[in-house]
Write a protein that holds these residues in place. Structure first.
Motif, PDB file in Angstrom:
ATOM      1  N   TRP A 155       0.832  -1.204   0.000  1.00 23.11           N
ATOM      2  CA  TRP A 155       0.000   0.000   0.000  1.00 23.11           C
ATOM      3  C   TRP A 155       0.869   1.258   0.000  1.00 23.11           C
ATOM      4  O   TRP A 155       0.694   2.158  -0.815  1.00 23.11           O
ATOM      5  CB  TRP A 155      -0.912  -0.029   1.221  1.00 23.11           C
ATOM      6  CG  TRP A 155      -1.734   1.213   1.412  1.00 23.11           C
ATOM      7  CD1 TRP A 155      -2.866   1.549   0.738  1.00 23.11           C
ATOM      8  CD2 TRP A 155      -1.468   2.276   2.333  1.00 23.11           C
ATOM      9  NE1 TRP A 155      -3.323   2.755   1.169  1.00 23.11           N
ATOM     10  CE2 TRP A 155      -2.497   3.226   2.147  1.00 23.11           C
ATOM     11  CE3 TRP A 155      -0.473   2.519   3.278  1.00 23.11           C
ATOM     12  CZ2 TRP A 155      -2.556   4.407   2.886  1.00 23.11           C
ATOM     13  CZ3 TRP A 155      -0.526   3.695   4.013  1.00 23.11           C
ATOM     14  CH2 TRP A 155      -1.563   4.628   3.819  1.00 23.11           C
ATOM     15  N   ALA A 156       1.841   1.294   0.929  1.00 19.81           N
ATOM     16  CA  ALA A 156       2.688   2.480   1.039  1.00 19.81           C
ATOM     17  C   ALA A 156       3.566   2.623  -0.208  1.00 19.81           C
ATOM     18  O   ALA A 156       3.774   3.730  -0.711  1.00 19.81           O
ATOM     19  CB  ALA A 156       3.557   2.383   2.289  1.00 19.81           C
ATOM     20  N   ARG A 159       1.479   3.975  -3.034  1.00 15.20           N
ATOM     21  CA  ARG A 159       0.892   5.287  -2.808  1.00 15.20           C
ATOM     22  C   ARG A 159       1.930   6.383  -2.620  1.00 15.20           C
ATOM     23  O   ARG A 159       1.760   7.495  -3.094  1.00 15.20           O
ATOM     24  CB  ARG A 159      -0.006   5.213  -1.584  1.00 15.20           C
ATOM     25  CG  ARG A 159      -0.970   6.367  -1.480  1.00 15.20           C
ATOM     26  CD  ARG A 159      -1.836   6.196  -0.252  1.00 15.20           C
ATOM     27  NE  ARG A 159      -2.533   7.432   0.024  1.00 15.20           N
ATOM     28  CZ  ARG A 159      -3.764   7.689  -0.412  1.00 15.20           C
ATOM     29  NH1 ARG A 159      -4.399   6.784  -1.104  1.00 15.20           N
ATOM     30  NH2 ARG A 159      -4.338   8.834  -0.142  1.00 15.20           N
ATOM     31  N   TYR A 160       3.005   6.054  -1.925  1.00 19.73           N
ATOM     32  CA  TYR A 160       3.913   7.129  -1.520  1.00 19.73           C
ATOM     33  C   TYR A 160       5.297   7.081  -2.145  1.00 19.73           C
ATOM     34  O   TYR A 160       6.022   8.064  -2.090  1.00 19.73           O
ATOM     35  CB  TYR A 160       4.060   7.144   0.005  1.00 19.73           C
ATOM     36  CG  TYR A 160       2.787   7.553   0.686  1.00 19.73           C
ATOM     37  CD1 TYR A 160       2.292   8.849   0.514  1.00 19.73           C
ATOM     38  CD2 TYR A 160       2.061   6.667   1.459  1.00 19.73           C
ATOM     39  CE1 TYR A 160       1.118   9.239   1.109  1.00 19.73           C
ATOM     40  CE2 TYR A 160       0.870   7.049   2.060  1.00 19.73           C
ATOM     41  CZ  TYR A 160       0.406   8.344   1.883  1.00 19.73           C
ATOM     42  OH  TYR A 160      -0.769   8.736   2.459  1.00 19.73           O
ATOM     43  N   SER A 161       5.728   5.943  -2.682  1.00 16.29           N
ATOM     44  CA  SER A 161       7.124   5.908  -3.125  1.00 16.29           C
ATOM     45  C   SER A 161       7.211   6.234  -4.604  1.00 16.29           C
ATOM     46  O   SER A 161       6.273   6.041  -5.372  1.00 16.29           O
ATOM     47  CB  SER A 161       7.726   4.536  -2.867  1.00 16.29           C
ATOM     48  OG  SER A 161       7.318   3.642  -3.875  1.00 16.29           O
ATOM     49  N   ARG A 162       8.370   6.724  -4.993  1.00 17.59           N
ATOM     50  CA  ARG A 162       8.569   7.061  -6.401  1.00 17.59           C
ATOM     51  C   ARG A 162       8.594   5.803  -7.289  1.00 17.59           C
ATOM     52  O   ARG A 162       7.949   5.788  -8.340  1.00 17.59           O
ATOM     53  CB  ARG A 162       9.854   7.865  -6.559  1.00 17.59           C
ATOM     54  CG  ARG A 162      10.112   8.242  -8.014  1.00 17.59           C
ATOM     55  CD  ARG A 162      11.062   9.415  -8.106  1.00 17.59           C
ATOM     56  NE  ARG A 162      11.422   9.661  -9.497  1.00 17.59           N
ATOM     57  CZ  ARG A 162      10.702  10.395 -10.325  1.00 17.59           C
ATOM     58  NH1 ARG A 162       9.563  10.905  -9.915  1.00 17.59           N
ATOM     59  NH2 ARG A 162      11.084  10.604 -11.560  1.00 17.59           N
ATOM     60  N   LEU A 165       5.131   4.928  -7.894  1.00 18.49           N
ATOM     61  CA  LEU A 165       4.485   5.837  -8.841  1.00 18.49           C
ATOM     62  C   LEU A 165       4.863   5.447 -10.274  1.00 18.49           C
ATOM     63  O   LEU A 165       4.018   5.396 -11.173  1.00 18.49           O
ATOM     64  CB  LEU A 165       4.917   7.275  -8.540  1.00 18.49           C
ATOM     65  CG  LEU A 165       4.421   8.351  -9.505  1.00 18.49           C
ATOM     66  CD1 LEU A 165       2.908   8.404  -9.511  1.00 18.49           C
ATOM     67  CD2 LEU A 165       4.995   9.710  -9.143  1.00 18.49           C
TER      68      LEU A 165
ATOM     69  N   GLU B 101       1.315  14.060  -9.647  1.00 15.10           N
ATOM     70  CA  GLU B 101       2.003  12.787  -9.913  1.00 15.10           C
ATOM     71  C   GLU B 101       2.512  12.737 -11.347  1.00 15.10           C
ATOM     72  O   GLU B 101       3.618  12.279 -11.622  1.00 15.10           O
ATOM     73  CB  GLU B 101       1.058  11.603  -9.647  1.00 15.10           C
ATOM     74  CG  GLU B 101       0.828  11.348  -8.176  1.00 15.10           C
ATOM     75  CD  GLU B 101      -0.213  10.260  -7.925  1.00 15.10           C
ATOM     76  OE1 GLU B 101      -0.058   9.553  -6.942  1.00 15.10           O
ATOM     77  OE2 GLU B 101      -1.163  10.126  -8.711  1.00 15.10           O
ATOM     78  N   LYS B 112       9.615  17.000  -2.620  1.00 11.10           N
ATOM     79  CA  LYS B 112       8.523  16.439  -1.819  1.00 11.10           C
ATOM     80  C   LYS B 112       7.181  16.941  -2.335  1.00 11.10           C
ATOM     81  O   LYS B 112       7.089  18.006  -2.921  1.00 11.10           O
ATOM     82  CB  LYS B 112       8.688  16.891  -0.364  1.00 11.10           C
ATOM     83  CG  LYS B 112       9.832  16.219   0.349  1.00 11.10           C
ATOM     84  CD  LYS B 112       9.304  15.549   1.615  1.00 11.10           C
ATOM     85  CE  LYS B 112      10.408  14.890   2.428  1.00 11.10           C
ATOM     86  NZ  LYS B 112      11.122  13.838   1.721  1.00 11.10           N
ATOM     87  N   ARG B 113       6.139  16.137  -2.071  1.00 12.62           N
ATOM     88  CA  ARG B 113       4.841  16.455  -2.629  1.00 12.62           C
ATOM     89  C   ARG B 113       4.374  17.875  -2.373  1.00 12.62           C
ATOM     90  O   ARG B 113       3.888  18.564  -3.257  1.00 12.62           O
ATOM     91  CB  ARG B 113       3.801  15.515  -2.042  1.00 12.62           C
ATOM     92  CG  ARG B 113       3.711  14.265  -2.832  1.00 12.62           C
ATOM     93  CD  ARG B 113       2.996  13.197  -2.075  1.00 12.62           C
ATOM     94  NE  ARG B 113       3.402  11.942  -2.693  1.00 12.62           N
ATOM     95  CZ  ARG B 113       2.584  11.169  -3.378  1.00 12.62           C
ATOM     96  NH1 ARG B 113       1.323  11.476  -3.490  1.00 12.62           N
ATOM     97  NH2 ARG B 113       3.016  10.072  -3.950  1.00 12.62           N
ATOM     98  N   ARG B 114       4.527  18.304  -1.127  1.00 13.29           N
ATOM     99  CA  ARG B 114       3.953  19.603  -0.784  1.00 13.29           C
ATOM    100  C   ARG B 114       4.717  20.710  -1.505  1.00 13.29           C
ATOM    101  O   ARG B 114       4.143  21.653  -2.023  1.00 13.29           O
ATOM    102  CB  ARG B 114       3.991  19.804   0.735  1.00 13.29           C
ATOM    103  CG  ARG B 114       2.823  20.625   1.220  1.00 13.29           C
ATOM    104  CD  ARG B 114       2.670  20.549   2.731  1.00 13.29           C
ATOM    105  NE  ARG B 114       2.558  19.185   3.235  1.00 13.29           N
ATOM    106  CZ  ARG B 114       3.247  18.718   4.287  1.00 13.29           C
ATOM    107  NH1 ARG B 114       4.072  19.497   4.928  1.00 13.29           N
ATOM    108  NH2 ARG B 114       3.080  17.484   4.696  1.00 13.29           N
ATOM    109  N   ASN B 134      -3.902  18.757  -7.530  1.00 16.57           N
ATOM    110  CA  ASN B 134      -4.495  17.523  -7.010  1.00 16.57           C
ATOM    111  C   ASN B 134      -5.571  16.915  -7.894  1.00 16.57           C
ATOM    112  O   ASN B 134      -6.102  15.864  -7.584  1.00 16.57           O
ATOM    113  CB  ASN B 134      -5.068  17.771  -5.614  1.00 16.57           C
ATOM    114  CG  ASN B 134      -3.961  18.104  -4.644  1.00 16.57           C
ATOM    115  OD1 ASN B 134      -2.874  17.536  -4.729  1.00 16.57           O
ATOM    116  ND2 ASN B 134      -4.215  19.059  -3.764  1.00 16.57           N
TER     117      ASN B 134
END
Lengths: 305, 507
Positions: A155-156, A159-162, A165, B101, B112-114, B134
């Protein structure tokens, strides 16, 4: 047999672990845009190679490692055929399942009736002494904990790692990913290998913990259930976990009900896990309609020009 | 030779594929901060050249120099690191992912995203291209999707920005915004390599132009001082006949749509709302509009793919709303859809097979249900000859033809069946200048012979060139048709936005 949650939950967690592992692997494969229908074949090869490794070395840990390697080896065949030689993914996946069933029967000839070394339970210190919750959740073997950790990790990762992605991008639109300079084929091979290893782990869990012995065709459709769960979970890890536990839970429950002699036709009880799981997951995927199949799922990619 | 304000020098680049030389000894230079046009027909080698610069293709021979340094990117990430960014013709975006993305995927080391979200907002505001980080890209309009690509490039502070056919999906107003952005970039010192078929745009925007033909550089010019016609002739090495329309005899009304409303077929479709118009004999009615405003739905209704209430569509006074495409063909309503591969033609079948599929009825190619193959081949050959389709023969698979040639075939296939009414959707989309002129001429000739035509197109120049009257479709509603003569681009822009220029003028 007493049908209570304290008895049921540990059983259902163990019963669900094989399809959870295999489904999680297939989820990552499909997120990369590859449809591998050979999950059943990879699982059963993992079941026998894991069994063989465990019997030969006496170590369940090495057994699980052997299972993962066996599944990954099967996946490598699939990867080379579909990614290298551009074969049709559906046909190759089906062939992989048939091949795996035959190969495992051949490999397993000398192993029928043997007992594998027992996989020890690893109670979590402290937590396992809690009343009710302890025996339900914290007195499992290592693989159950690992499968739950894998859900969180996948999941992580997605969702969060390059890299996650990039994997999603490759599965969503492989031509665009290629145009941006990502190595579509290589990324997919990695995903396929991961999927194979996870399916192999799931198979080994069947032969080393669930049953525990080797019989021909012992996966009995678990790979297909894992495949279906991925679709119904709309390619999301957490709903996949829910689906796997639901399926495992109702399987255990209906077995217990059969054993207890409940006055319901056996046929209805036997089909209940399939029906309930499908209904619940259909409802879930209808609710989260935004997530769909990866855009390039099942399509061959050839970098032309 | 090498002056210091050269950014990219391309020297003798050659790339051959089996059977075709895509680039042959191509040399030219791009100066810092200039907008440089790359011109050529379909298949002239523009794409290959651009992909070479962006590191997707490795040349067989030749060298490139970027800002005095040898430049030979092995892959796009190397090109990006060297400061070369590219906006693709077919958007290289991921529908299921968010704007942020998508942008992160095109960067080497995304923050970083933000931080990235803030940068996206800042850059997009600075260049007049507002974007929300977004949102899901699948929900964006064509213009917004292009912004995503441009912002993705801008965030990497490129020295050279390559734009491949950027305006083909934009409204005139969006084109204006884009040009303003590009001029701002150019003024800040970013060089732009701009590829387009639209010569007027190139004349408006570009400082210099290099013209390719059959993979070779055949000339260069200063677009501002060169007429569009001269540039087009350099591209095709031939005199171009611009189609001339004779505002001729117009007969009685043949086709009328009245009170047509249709709910959207899917979540991504457009509902048609109370559409009414009519076409006369010998008239060409042009329907403009930005993609996705109901053109496809309208086309399906006109061709008979979508059936409606009988009375909402009338042909020669009789209601035909319930007739399917086959029945409509029988009475003379023919149509050529936009999507060449898969809708107008079956890619894996031969041209003869494809000819049979729409012409069987009117050309009597299958009498009594048995296919007359000799007749089919003869008809296909007739279309190939009549429309100058460059192909080995009628046995060639449709998918093997280049876009322009296949388009000539699918339009020709209908034109030669002597229609009373012909409906075409995007007749020259993605087709080079010579083929487009050929198709337009054939359409005008057909109208002169007495057929009624409805041309749905996003190319406003095309509509102005061939239409007698023009209307536009916006969000499923149609603007009142107006005579093409005397319409300005500004009027057209208003119409594309769903407004009536006359009422605007009064107000």
């Amino acid at each position: 047999m007493d049908i209570s949650l304290i008895n049921l939950v540990p059983l259902l967690m163990a019963a669900s672990t094989p399809i959870l592992l295999a489904g999680l692997g297939e989820l990552v494969v499909e997120k990369s845009g590859v449809l591998n229908l050979g999950v059943e074949g990879m699982m059963i090869v993992g079941a026998i190679t894991g069994f063989m490794a465990a019997v030969a070395t006496g170590s369940p840990t090495l057994g699980f490692l052997g299972g993962a390697l066996g599944g990954a080896a099967m996946a490598l065949i699939f990867g080379l055929l579909t990614q290298g030689l551009m074969s049709n993914q559906v046909a190759t996946g089906l062939a992989l399942t048939l091949f795996g069933l035959g190969l495992s029967a051949l490999l397993g000839q000398g192993f029928v009736g043997l007992k594998p070394p027992a996989t020890p339970k690893l109670p979590v210190p402290g937590l396992s002494e809690l009343p009710v919750i302890g025996p339900m959740l914290f007195r499992h073997d290592l693989m159950v904990y690992l499968s739950l950790a894998a859900v969180a990790a996948v999941w992580a990762f997605l969702r969060y790692s390059r890299p996650g992605l990039i994997l999603r991008a490759v599965g969503e639109n492989h031509a665009a990913a290629h145009a941006l300079g990502y190595k579509v084929t290589r990324i997919r091979i990695y995903a396929i290998l991961f999927g194979g290893a996870m399916a192999g782990l799931g198979g080994a869990y069947l032969s080393l913990v669930r049953v525990p012995q080797w019989t021909e065709g012992m996966t009995a459709g678990a790979g297909w259930i894992a495949l279906a769960l991925v679709v119904f979970a709309a390619w999301r890890p957490v709903p996949l976990l829910v689906g796997a536990y639901l399926f495992g839970g109702i399987t255990v429950l209906q077995l217990n009900m059969q054993a207890a002699g409940v006055n319901v036709p056996v046929e209805l009880l036997s089909m209940s896990p399939y029906v309930v799981t499908i209904l619940v997951l259909v409802a879930m995927s209808a609710a989260g309609a935004a997530a769909g199949a990866p855009g390039s799922l099942g399509r061959a990619f050839h970098a032309s020009r | 030779m090498n002056s210091t304000d050269d950014l990219l020098v391309i020297d003798g680049v050659t790339k051959a594929y089996p059977g075709v030389v895509a680039n042959s000894d191509v040399s030219f230079r791009i100066r810092k901060g200039e907008v440089h046009a790359l011109l050529g027909e379909n298949g002239a080698g523009k794409s290959t050249l651009v992909k070479t610069i962006y590191g997707l293709v490795t040349p067989d021979a030749g060298t490139m120099t970027l800002d005095g340094q040898a430049y030979a990117p092995a892959e796009p990430s190397a090109a990006r690191q060297a400061g070369v960014a590219m906006v693709f013709q077919h958007f290289s975006l991921f529908d299921a992912l968010s704007v942020a993305e998508n942008i992160a995927l095109g960067m080497e080391t995304p923050p970083k995203r933000r931080v990235l979200a803030r940068q996206i907002r800042e850059v997009s505001e600075a260049y007049g291209l507002p974007l929300s980080p977004n949102r899901r890209v699948g929900d964006l309009s064509a213009g917004e999707r292009q912004r995503v690509e441009i912002v993705r490039c801008l965030l990497q502070n490129p020295r050279l920005l390559i734009m491949d056919e950027p305006t083909s999906v934009l409204t005139p107003q969006e084109v204006e915004i884009l040009f303003r952005t590009l001029r701002q970039l150019s003024a800040e010192g970013t060089a732009i390599l701009y590829i387009s078929h639209k010569l007027d745009e190139i004349r408006a925007l570009c400082d210099t132009a290099t013209i390719l033909r059959h993979g070779k550089v055949v000339g260069d010019c200063v677009p501002r001082d060169t007429s569009a016609r001269d540039m087009a002739e350099m591209m095709v090495a031939a005199k171009l006949d611009t189609p001339v329309k004779h505002p001729g005899t117009r007969g009685e009304e043949v086709f009328a749509v009245d009170g047509l409303s249709l709910p959207a077929a899917s979540q991504f479709g457009t509902a048609l709302k109370d559409i009414a118009f009519s076409v006369r004999k010998g008239e060409i009615l042009g329907i403009g509009g930005v993609a996705g405003n109901g053109q496809d739905e309208l086309f399906a209704v006109l061709s008979g793919e979508t059936r409606t209430a009988p009375g909402s569509v009338a042909f020669q006074g009789a209601p035909v709303g319930r007739l399917g495409p086959h029945e409509r063909r029988a009475i003379g309503i023919l149509s050529a859809p936009e999507e060449r591969l898969g809708h107008a033609a079956a890619p894996d079948m031969s041209l003869a097979d494809n000819a049979l599929m729409t012409a069987a009825l009117r050309m009597k190619l299958a009498p009594g249900g048995w296919i007359d193959w000799k007749g089919v081949r003869a008809y296909a050959e007739k279309v190939i000859k009549g429309f100058d389709v460059r192909t080995p023969g009628a046995h060639t698979a449709a998918g093997a033809l280049s876009g322009g040639n296949l388009q000539k075939f699918v339009v020709g296939r209908e034109v030669m069946q002597d229609p009373a009414l012909l409906i075409v959707n995007q007749p020259t989309w993605g087709v080079d200048a010579a083929a487009a002129a050929h198709i337009r001429k054939a359409l005008i000739k057909l109208a002169e012979e007495g057929a009624a035509l409805i041309v749905i197109s996003q190319d406003l120049d095309e509509l102005m060139e061939i239409s007698d009257r023009i209307t536009a479709i916006c969000d499923g509603r149609m603007v009142r048709p107006r005579p093409a003569q005397g319409l300005t681009m500004n009027d057209l822009g208003l119409m594309l936005g769903g407004r009536d220029p006359e009422e605007e003028a009064v107000a």
